[in-house]
Enzyme design. Structure first.
Site, PDB file in Angstrom:
ATOM      1  N   SER A  17       5.535  -2.562  -3.998  1.00  0.00           N
ATOM      2  CA  SER A  17       6.241  -3.473  -3.097  1.00  0.00           C
ATOM      3  C   SER A  17       5.695  -4.897  -3.136  1.00  0.00           C
ATOM      4  O   SER A  17       6.461  -5.861  -3.056  1.00  0.00           O
ATOM      5  CB  SER A  17       6.205  -2.931  -1.663  1.00  0.00           C
ATOM      6  OG  SER A  17       4.884  -2.728  -1.216  1.00  0.00           O
ATOM      7  N   GLY A  43       0.798  -1.221   0.000  1.00  0.00           N
ATOM      8  CA  GLY A  43       0.000   0.000   0.000  1.00  0.00           C
ATOM      9  C   GLY A  43       0.828   1.267   0.000  1.00  0.00           C
ATOM     10  O   GLY A  43       0.290   2.354   0.147  1.00  0.00           O
ATOM     11  N   ASP A  90       4.468  -3.016 -12.384  1.00  0.00           N
ATOM     12  CA  ASP A  90       5.289  -3.285 -11.199  1.00  0.00           C
ATOM     13  C   ASP A  90       6.193  -4.492 -11.394  1.00  0.00           C
ATOM     14  O   ASP A  90       7.361  -4.486 -10.999  1.00  0.00           O
ATOM     15  CB  ASP A  90       4.391  -3.502  -9.976  1.00  0.00           C
ATOM     16  CG  ASP A  90       3.602  -2.268  -9.600  1.00  0.00           C
ATOM     17  OD1 ASP A  90       3.857  -1.200 -10.180  1.00  0.00           O
ATOM     18  OD2 ASP A  90       2.712  -2.377  -8.736  1.00  0.00           O
ATOM     19  N   GLY A 129       2.572   2.379  -2.581  1.00  0.00           N
ATOM     20  CA  GLY A 129       2.591   3.002  -3.898  1.00  0.00           C
ATOM     21  C   GLY A 129       3.889   2.810  -4.641  1.00  0.00           C
ATOM     22  O   GLY A 129       4.076   3.371  -5.719  1.00  0.00           O
TER      23      GLY A 129
END
Length: 341
Positions: A113, A108, A158, A110
Site C-alpha cells: 500500500s 503494514g 510493489d 502486506g
C-alpha cells in the site's frame, strides 16, 4: 478541473525478498504477483494561489505549505512530500495545488500500500504536467524516491505491480527490470479467485525493520538467508509454470513451500499467532498459504482444496480472523480528469 490517479494493491505469491538489494544485483531476483481491486487513490486539485496542501483521509491529517517551501521529512506523509519535492525541483513547478490521498489498506498490511501511494502521486503529476513517462519510468521513479531519496528499506516489486497491474512475473537484476504479463485463461483466474481466501490476521508489520534485518543477513553472508532466498526464486518460477499450465493444486502446494522458505529469511516474519492460524487453515482444507508482504502481520492468503473454501473460511473466522472479499484486476495505474461544478 481535478485529476484523479488510482493504482491497485497487490498480492505477492512468490519470490518476494529476491527483489531487495543486494540480492537482486548479485543473483537476479524474480517475483510472481497479482493485483486486486483494492486501491490507492490520489486526487490533485490545481490552485491559482501559491499554496500546497496535502490531506490524508486515512490518517485524518492535513498539511499546508508555501509553494516554494521545501517539504521537510519528519515522519508525517513523507512519501507524498518526497514526490512533491522531486517534481517541483525537476520540472520547476510553481503552481499551487492540493493532494488528497486515500488507501483501501493501511501501511503494514502486506499489500504494497505505501509504494502504491507513491506510484499514484507520481501518476497524478505525470498527468497534470503532461510528462511522457512509461509505466517502467513511473515505477522506477517511485522506487527511487521511496528507497533512495527517503531511505525506506524494501524491494522493487510493489512499484511495478502498481504501475502495470494484472498477473506478472517480474525479473530484477543490476541493470534492468523486466515485467512479463501472464496471459491466463479466464477460467483459471476465476477458479484461483474462488479458491484463494484472503484474510486479515491483524497487527501491521514493520517491513522496513524486517527487510533491514534480511539485508544485514545478506551482507554478512548468512547461509540460511541466502539459501532460503534462492529457494524463493525457484518457487516463483514454478508458480508461473503451474498457472500457465492450469495446475492449480500444484500452485497451492507451492505457496506452502514458499512460506516455509520465507520464514528462514530472517527473524520476525512469522509469530506464534500466525503459526496457529496457518495450521488451522491447513487442517480445514488449505493446500498452502503465506503472508503477503514482508511478514509479521497484515494479510495472509490460503489456497484451498476444490471443495474446502467454506470450511477454511469458517475455521479462520472461528479464530477471529477477518475474511476479505476481492477480485483480481488487470488495470494498473490509471488517471483521469473530473470537471468540477
Amino acid at each position: 478541473m481535478l485529476i484523479r490517479s488510482r493504482v491497485p494493491l497487490r498480492i505477492s505469491f512468490g519470490g518476494g525478498g529476491t527483489d531487495v538489494s543486494p540480492y537482486c544485483e548479485e543473483y537476479g531476483g524474480v517475483v510472481m504477483n497479482a493485483t486486486i481491486d483494492r486501491y490507492a487513490t490520489v486526487s490533485l486539485f490545481p490552485f491559482s494561489d501559491k499554496t500546497i496542501e496535502i490531506e490524508s483521509i486515512d490518517y485524518d491529517a492535513a498539511l499546508k505549505y508555501d509553494v516554494d517551501q521545501f517539504l521537510a521529512y519528519d515522519g508525517h506523509l513523507d512519501l507524498i512530500k518526497g514526490v512533491v519535492n522531486y517534481m517541483r525541483k525537476t520540472y520547476d513547478v510553481h503552481h499551487g495545488f492540493k493532494l488528497r490521498i486515500h488507501n483501501d489498506a493501511p501501511p503494514g498490511s502486506g499489500l504494497g500500500s505505501s509504494s502504491a501511494v507513491c506510484v499514484a502521486v507520481v501518476g497524478a503529476f505525470r498527468h497534470w504536467l503532461n510528462l511522457p513517462m512509461t509505466p517502467y519510468e513511473v515505477a522506477e521513479l517511485a522506487y527511487y524516491i521511496e528507497r533512495k531519496e527517503l531511505g525506506i528499506k524494501g524491494g522493487k516489486q510493489d512499484q511495478y505491480a502498481a504501475a502495470f497491474g494484472g498477473f506478472n512475473f517480474i525479473e530484477f537484476n543490476s541493470t534492468k527490470t523486466i515485467v512479463n504479463p501472464l496471459r491466463l485463461r479466464n477460467d483459471v483466474v476465476c477458479e484461483l479467485n474462488h479458491r484463494l481466501v484472503l484474510a486479515y490476521v491483524g497487527g501491521s508489520h514493520d517491513s522496513s525493520k524486517i527487510l533491514g534485518s534480511q539485508i544485514k543477513n545478506m551482507a554478512s553472508g548468512n547461509e540460511e538467508t541466502l539459501t532460503s532466498l534462492h529457494k524463493a526464486k525457484e518457487h516463483a518460477i514454478a508458480m508461473k509454470a503451474a498457472l500457465l499450465t492450469d495446475n492449480l493444486d500444484d500452485f497451492g502446494l507451492l505457496l506452502g513451500e514458499a512460506w516455509e522458505s520465507k520464514k528462514h529469511f530472517t527473524a520476525g516474519i512469522t509469530t506464534p499467532k500466525i503459526d496457529v492460524i496457518y495450521e488451522k487453515a491447513k487442517s480445514a482444507g488449505a493446500l498452502g498459504g503465506k503472508i503477503s508482504g514482508a511478514g509479521g502481520g497484515g494479510f495472509m492468503f490460503f489456497f484451498t482444496k476444490p471443495d474446502k473454501r467454506y470450511a477454511v473460511t469458517k475455521a479462520l473466522q472461528e479464530e477471529g480472523i477477518q475474511i476479505v472479499n476481492y477480485s483480481f484486476t488487470e488495470i494498473g495505474l490509471h488517471t483521469w480528469e473530473v470537471r468540477c461544478p
